[in-house]
Design a protein around this motif. Structure first.
Motif, PDB file in Angstrom:
ATOM      1  N   UNK A  68       8.762   4.909  -1.378  1.00  0.00           N
ATOM      2  CA  UNK A  68       9.877   3.971  -1.248  1.00  0.00           C
ATOM      3  C   UNK A  68       9.319   2.607  -0.831  1.00  0.00           C
ATOM      4  N   UNK A  69       8.586   1.946  -1.754  1.00  0.00           N
ATOM      5  CA  UNK A  69       7.863   0.733  -1.350  1.00  0.00           C
ATOM      6  C   UNK A  69       8.771  -0.440  -0.990  1.00  0.00           C
ATOM      7  N   UNK A 123       0.852  -1.194   0.000  1.00  0.00           N
ATOM      8  CA  UNK A 123       0.000   0.000   0.000  1.00  0.00           C
ATOM      9  C   UNK A 123       0.887   1.244   0.000  1.00  0.00           C
ATOM     10  N   UNK A 124       0.601   2.163  -0.934  1.00  0.00           N
ATOM     11  CA  UNK A 124       1.378   3.394  -0.997  1.00  0.00           C
ATOM     12  C   UNK A 124       0.785   4.477  -0.104  1.00  0.00           C
ATOM     13  N   UNK A 125      -0.512   4.692  -0.230  1.00  0.00           N
ATOM     14  CA  UNK A 125      -1.163   5.759   0.524  1.00  0.00           C
ATOM     15  C   UNK A 125      -2.668   5.664   0.303  1.00  0.00           C
ATOM     16  N   UNK A 126      -3.350   6.657   0.791  1.00  0.00           N
ATOM     17  CA  UNK A 126      -4.778   6.789   0.517  1.00  0.00           C
ATOM     18  C   UNK A 126      -4.962   7.909  -0.505  1.00  0.00           C
ATOM     19  N   UNK A 127      -6.055   7.837  -1.258  1.00  0.00           N
ATOM     20  CA  UNK A 127      -6.285   8.810  -2.326  1.00  0.00           C
ATOM     21  C   UNK A 127      -6.172  10.252  -1.814  1.00  0.00           C
ATOM     22  N   UNK A 128      -6.692  10.515  -0.639  1.00  0.00           N
ATOM     23  CA  UNK A 128      -6.677  11.871  -0.097  1.00  0.00           C
ATOM     24  C   UNK A 128      -5.294  12.371   0.273  1.00  0.00           C
ATOM     25  N   UNK A 132      -6.433   0.661  -7.248  1.00  0.00           N
ATOM     26  CA  UNK A 132      -7.241   1.520  -6.392  1.00  0.00           C
ATOM     27  C   UNK A 132      -8.332   0.660  -5.773  1.00  0.00           C
ATOM     28  N   UNK A 133      -8.281   0.521  -4.470  1.00  0.00           N
ATOM     29  CA  UNK A 133      -9.285  -0.267  -3.767  1.00  0.00           C
ATOM     30  C   UNK A 133     -10.510   0.602  -3.445  1.00  0.00           C
ATOM     31  N   UNK A 134     -11.660  -0.026  -3.273  1.00  0.00           N
ATOM     32  CA  UNK A 134     -12.874   0.739  -2.979  1.00  0.00           C
ATOM     33  C   UNK A 134     -12.773   1.588  -1.713  1.00  0.00           C
ATOM     34  N   UNK A 135     -11.884   1.214  -0.799  1.00  0.00           N
ATOM     35  CA  UNK A 135     -11.735   1.999   0.432  1.00  0.00           C
ATOM     36  C   UNK A 135     -10.851   3.226   0.239  1.00  0.00           C
ATOM     37  N   UNK A 136     -10.402   3.473  -1.006  1.00  0.00           N
ATOM     38  CA  UNK A 136      -9.601   4.663  -1.290  1.00  0.00           C
ATOM     39  C   UNK A 136      -8.108   4.459  -1.115  1.00  0.00           C
ATOM     40  N   UNK A 137      -7.670   3.256  -0.895  1.00  0.00           N
ATOM     41  CA  UNK A 137      -6.235   3.009  -0.761  1.00  0.00           C
ATOM     42  C   UNK A 137      -5.618   2.711  -2.131  1.00  0.00           C
ATOM     43  N   UNK A 138      -4.362   3.098  -2.299  1.00  0.00           N
ATOM     44  CA  UNK A 138      -3.622   2.908  -3.550  1.00  0.00           C
ATOM     45  C   UNK A 138      -2.493   1.924  -3.290  1.00  0.00           C
ATOM     46  N   UNK A 139      -2.394   0.924  -4.159  1.00  0.00           N
ATOM     47  CA  UNK A 139      -1.443  -0.185  -3.975  1.00  0.00           C
ATOM     48  C   UNK A 139      -0.658  -0.411  -5.263  1.00  0.00           C
ATOM     49  N   UNK A 140       0.518  -0.998  -5.107  1.00  0.00           N
ATOM     50  CA  UNK A 140       1.249  -1.540  -6.248  1.00  0.00           C
ATOM     51  C   UNK A 140       1.655  -2.960  -5.911  1.00  0.00           C
ATOM     52  N   UNK A 141       2.035  -3.702  -6.940  1.00  0.00           N
ATOM     53  CA  UNK A 141       2.512  -5.069  -6.751  1.00  0.00           C
ATOM     54  C   UNK A 141       3.999  -5.116  -7.065  1.00  0.00           C
ATOM     55  N   UNK A 148       3.564   8.882  -7.770  1.00  0.00           N
ATOM     56  CA  UNK A 148       2.170   8.911  -8.212  1.00  0.00           C
ATOM     57  C   UNK A 148       1.772  10.370  -8.422  1.00  0.00           C
ATOM     58  N   UNK A 149       1.140  10.632  -9.555  1.00  0.00           N
ATOM     59  CA  UNK A 149       0.624  11.963  -9.873  1.00  0.00           C
ATOM     60  C   UNK A 149      -0.891  11.902  -9.856  1.00  0.00           C
ATOM     61  N   UNK A 150      -1.513  12.928  -9.273  1.00  0.00           N
ATOM     62  CA  UNK A 150      -2.968  13.060  -9.383  1.00  0.00           C
ATOM     63  C   UNK A 150      -3.268  14.235 -10.298  1.00  0.00           C
ATOM     64  N   UNK A 151      -4.041  13.957 -11.334  1.00  0.00           N
ATOM     65  CA  UNK A 151      -4.405  14.990 -12.313  1.00  0.00           C
ATOM     66  C   UNK A 151      -5.817  14.708 -12.799  1.00  0.00           C
ATOM     67  N   UNK A 152      -6.679  15.707 -12.760  1.00  0.00           N
ATOM     68  CA  UNK A 152      -8.070  15.570 -13.197  1.00  0.00           C
ATOM     69  C   UNK A 152      -8.755  14.395 -12.513  1.00  0.00           C
ATOM     70  N   UNK A 153      -8.446  14.204 -11.246  1.00  0.00           N
ATOM     71  CA  UNK A 153      -9.098  13.166 -10.462  1.00  0.00           C
ATOM     72  C   UNK A 153      -8.585  11.760 -10.712  1.00  0.00           C
ATOM     73  N   UNK A 154      -7.574  11.616 -11.565  1.00  0.00           N
ATOM     74  CA  UNK A 154      -7.005  10.299 -11.851  1.00  0.00           C
ATOM     75  C   UNK A 154      -5.583  10.216 -11.306  1.00  0.00           C
ATOM     76  N   UNK A 155      -5.153   8.983 -11.104  1.00  0.00           N
ATOM     77  CA  UNK A 155      -3.822   8.733 -10.549  1.00  0.00           C
ATOM     78  C   UNK A 155      -2.977   8.013 -11.593  1.00  0.00           C
TER      79      UNK A 155
END
Ligand code: FES
Length: 115
Positions: free
Chosen positions: A22-23, A6-11, A103-112, A33-40
């Motif tokens: 630094x995963x 998990x990297x972070x939460x959307x907010x 992007x999980x429904x709970x707003x968390x952002x993950x990578x593998x 991760x960049x957020x632009x126009x509501x997308x990551x």
């Protein structure tokens, strides 16, 4: 073996901003991760111009002042936020390496990560 991190939460990433992570706990940000126009959009923090050069000149400074492009501080290459394609600079036509973002429904952002 694959390992989800998990990297972070959307907010945690405001609109038109970026954040490095630094995963693998290497002591240096290797993914951003960049957020632009509501997308990551996530990329490896390696400029295609030279070796394994990290893009920002200080923590989290991945965007130009207008928030329109990803910028490499070393020699000024500009990259499209959505595609990662270099549109200006010494590596024009090359691209950042995209990192699949979950992007999980709970707003968390993950990578593998691959081991
Ligand atoms: S290392 Fe990024 S533009 Fe040269």
């Amino acid at each position: 073996m694959k390992n989800r991190v998990m990297l972070c939460r959307e907010g945690d990433i405001p609109e038109v901003s970026a954040r490095g992570f630094d995963p693998q706990r290497q002591g240096i940000d290797t993914v951003f991760v960049v957020k632009k126009d509501g997308e990551y959009f996530a990329y490896a923090d390696i400029c295609p111009h030279y070796g394994d050069t990290s893009l920002p000149w200080k923590k989290d400074t991945y965007l130009d002042s207008a928030g329109e492009n990803i910028v490499c501080a070393a020699h000024g290459a500009l990259f499209n936020i959505r595609s990662g394609l270099c549109t200006s600079g010494p590596c024009k036509g090359d691209a950042l390496r995209p990192i699949p973002l979950i992007q999980e429904p709970d707003g968390s952002l993950w990578i593998t990560l691959e081991d």
